[in-house]
Design a protein around this motif. Structure first.
Motif, short mmCIF file in Angstrom:
data_model
loop_
_atom_site.label_atom_id
_atom_site.label_comp_id
_atom_site.label_asym_id
_atom_site.label_seq_id
_atom_site.Cartn_x
_atom_site.Cartn_y
_atom_site.Cartn_z
N THR A 159 -5.89 38.60 116.19
CA THR A 159 -6.08 38.54 114.73
C THR A 159 -5.28 37.40 114.11
O THR A 159 -4.24 36.99 114.65
CB THR A 159 -5.67 39.87 114.06
OG1 THR A 159 -6.03 39.82 112.67
CG2 THR A 159 -4.19 40.16 114.19
N THR A 160 -5.77 36.90 112.98
CA THR A 160 -5.05 35.93 112.16
C THR A 160 -4.54 36.59 110.90
O THR A 160 -3.81 35.99 110.12
CB THR A 160 -6.00 34.77 111.78
OG1 THR A 160 -6.53 34.24 112.98
CG2 THR A 160 -5.30 33.65 111.03
N PRO B 166 -2.78 39.84 110.44
CA PRO B 166 -2.10 41.11 110.74
C PRO B 166 -1.81 41.87 109.45
O PRO B 166 -1.72 41.27 108.37
CB PRO B 166 -0.81 40.65 111.43
CG PRO B 166 -0.60 39.23 110.98
CD PRO B 166 -1.98 38.66 110.80
N ASP C 167 -0.11 41.78 119.66
CA ASP C 167 -1.11 40.92 119.02
C ASP C 167 -1.19 39.57 119.74
O ASP C 167 -0.19 39.11 120.32
CB ASP C 167 -0.74 40.64 117.56
CG ASP C 167 -0.81 41.88 116.67
OD1 ASP C 167 -1.19 42.95 117.18
OD2 ASP C 167 -0.50 41.76 115.47
N SER D 96 -2.34 35.58 118.83
CA SER D 96 -2.61 34.72 117.67
C SER D 96 -3.25 33.42 118.14
O SER D 96 -2.57 32.54 118.64
CB SER D 96 -1.29 34.43 116.95
OG SER D 96 -1.49 33.49 115.93
N GLY E 169 -9.20 33.69 119.27
CA GLY E 169 -8.36 34.81 119.68
C GLY E 169 -8.99 35.72 120.70
O GLY E 169 -8.32 36.23 121.61
N ASP F 55 -10.40 40.73 111.97
CA ASP F 55 -9.87 39.86 110.92
C ASP F 55 -10.37 40.30 109.55
O ASP F 55 -11.55 40.66 109.40
CB ASP F 55 -10.27 38.40 111.17
CG ASP F 55 -9.20 37.65 111.95
OD1 ASP F 55 -8.01 37.80 111.61
OD2 ASP F 55 -9.55 36.93 112.90
#
Ligand code: COA
Length: 338
Positions: free
Chosen positions: A85-86, A88, A112, A114, A119, A145
């Motif tokens: 994910t970008t 969070p 996670d 990044s 991703g 996202d």
């Protein structure tokens, strides 16, 4: 190539996707932005996209997709949850442990990844590594996202493209010759071009300068024209490497699942690879660019509607901020319950 892990491979065992119910049309955007349905459709191929409702965050998307992937695999247990994910839920801690706990998996490894829109490919390599090393037997990999939470609603070059959603796969330990086994994951980055896609404020640089950010720096920024060119070049080259690594030719590819960045990028990549539209999976018209969710959401929807079927030889490729890119191959497996 050194065969460090012998015959053991990560095998796709389940897939799931979810988008929040709130739909935003091009006309909705044109009502307050200097843009039009015609411009957005012809320049990006996007007609609608989904948006989180107030209070909803990335973990909420991830839990929905993760649960569907676990159900599809026929087994709710995994040893690790990896979340690409970008966006969070917060800067610290990682969002994956919260997602794992909400899926009834408190206690497992969770972290996670990044790598912006690449991703999911970085996550596949990470999950495959956990399995190859014997650290995990089963991994839930989620791409999720909520891009609309970081896009500037007044920036017409990003607000029309980026959207919200989640997709997930379950990977299990298996044999590299069986359907669903991941091929080599080709990965790359070029940090000299990191300024093309970024959120300038909110990290350690801006905080250590002890100043509040300039207007707009808290939002996602993109140089669309340069990004376009690099996306086409990098996804094409990574795809060629992945296909060669599998011992295939491009004519062997039954389905291309490329990061749904922009329909014109997808057309250009398809032309360079010689993969016509009828061999390309696509959902960009309905969901826009959902970042790390893009490929697994596409897999889930295509699996559900039958455009992706057991036995299809697949090429996956992605590109995004970093700059970062990746590609891999697999033969789509028969999943439990399908
Ligand atoms: N509506 C109307 N006009 C718009 C617009 C919009 N939503 N967004 C940009 N424009 C304008 C620009 O301001 C520019 O106007 P100008 O010529 O008066 O300066 C004009 O359209 C052309 O801009 P340009 O950036 O050259 O357009 P483009 O054809 O490259 O399309 C993008 C812009 C953003 C759609 C395109 O560059 C793109 O898709 N890039 C890649 C984005 C991407 O996929 N990123 C994710 C990678 S993971």
């Amino acid at each position: 190539m050194i065969e460090a892990f012998g015959e053991r491979a990560a095998v796709v065992a389940g897939v799931g996707g979810w988008v929040p119910p709130d739909v935003v049309t091009n006309d909705d955007l044109a009502a307050y932005l200097d843009t039009s349905d015609e411009w957005i459709r012809t320049r990006t191929g996007i007609r609608t996209r989904h948006r989180v409702s107030p209070g909803m965050a990335t973990s909420d998307l991830a839990v929905e997709a993760g649960r569907r992937a676990l159900d599809s695999s026929g087994d709710p247990r995994v040893d690790a949850v990896v979340l690409a994910t970008t966006t969070p839920d917060q800067l610290c801690p990682a969002t994956a442990p919260v997602v794992a706990a909400r899926l009834g998996l408190a206690g497992v490894a969770a972290f996670d990844v990044s790598a912006v829109c690449t991703g999911f490919l970085y996550g596949l390599a990470t999950a495959a590594g956990l399995i190859a090393a014997g650290t995990a037997e089963r991994v839930l990999l989620i791409g999720a996202d909520a891009f609309t939470t970081i896009v500037n609603p007044e920036d017409r070059s990003t607000a029309v493209i980026f959207a919200d959603g989640a997709g997930a796969v379950v990977l299990r330990a298996g044999h590299r010759d069986e359907p669903g086994a991941l091929g080599r994951v080709v990965l790359g980055t070029d940090g000299t071009l990191s300024h093309l896609i970024r959120v300038p404020a909110g990290g350690s640089r801006q905080r250590s300068l002890n100043r509040s950010h300039e207007p707009g720096e808290e939002f996602f920024q993109m140089d669309g024209r340069d990004t376009f060119r690099h996306a086409v070049e990098r996804m094409t080259a990574a795809s060629q490497q992945a296909v060669a690594s599998a011992g295939w030719s491009l004519a062997d590819v039954d389905r291309l699942a490329a990061h749904q960045a922009n329909a014109r990028i997808l057309t250009a990549v398809g032309e360079r690879l010689g993969i016509a539209a009828d061999r390309q999976l696509s959902n960009i018209a309905d969901v826009g660019n959902t970042g790390a969710a893009s490929i697994p959401l596409l897999l889930a929807q295509s699996h559900a509607d039958g455009t992706l079927a057991a036995g299809h030889r697949m090429l996956l490729t992605a590109f995004g901020g970093g700059l970062a890119w990746g590609a891999t191959t697999l033969t789509w497996p028969k999943l439990p319950g399908s």
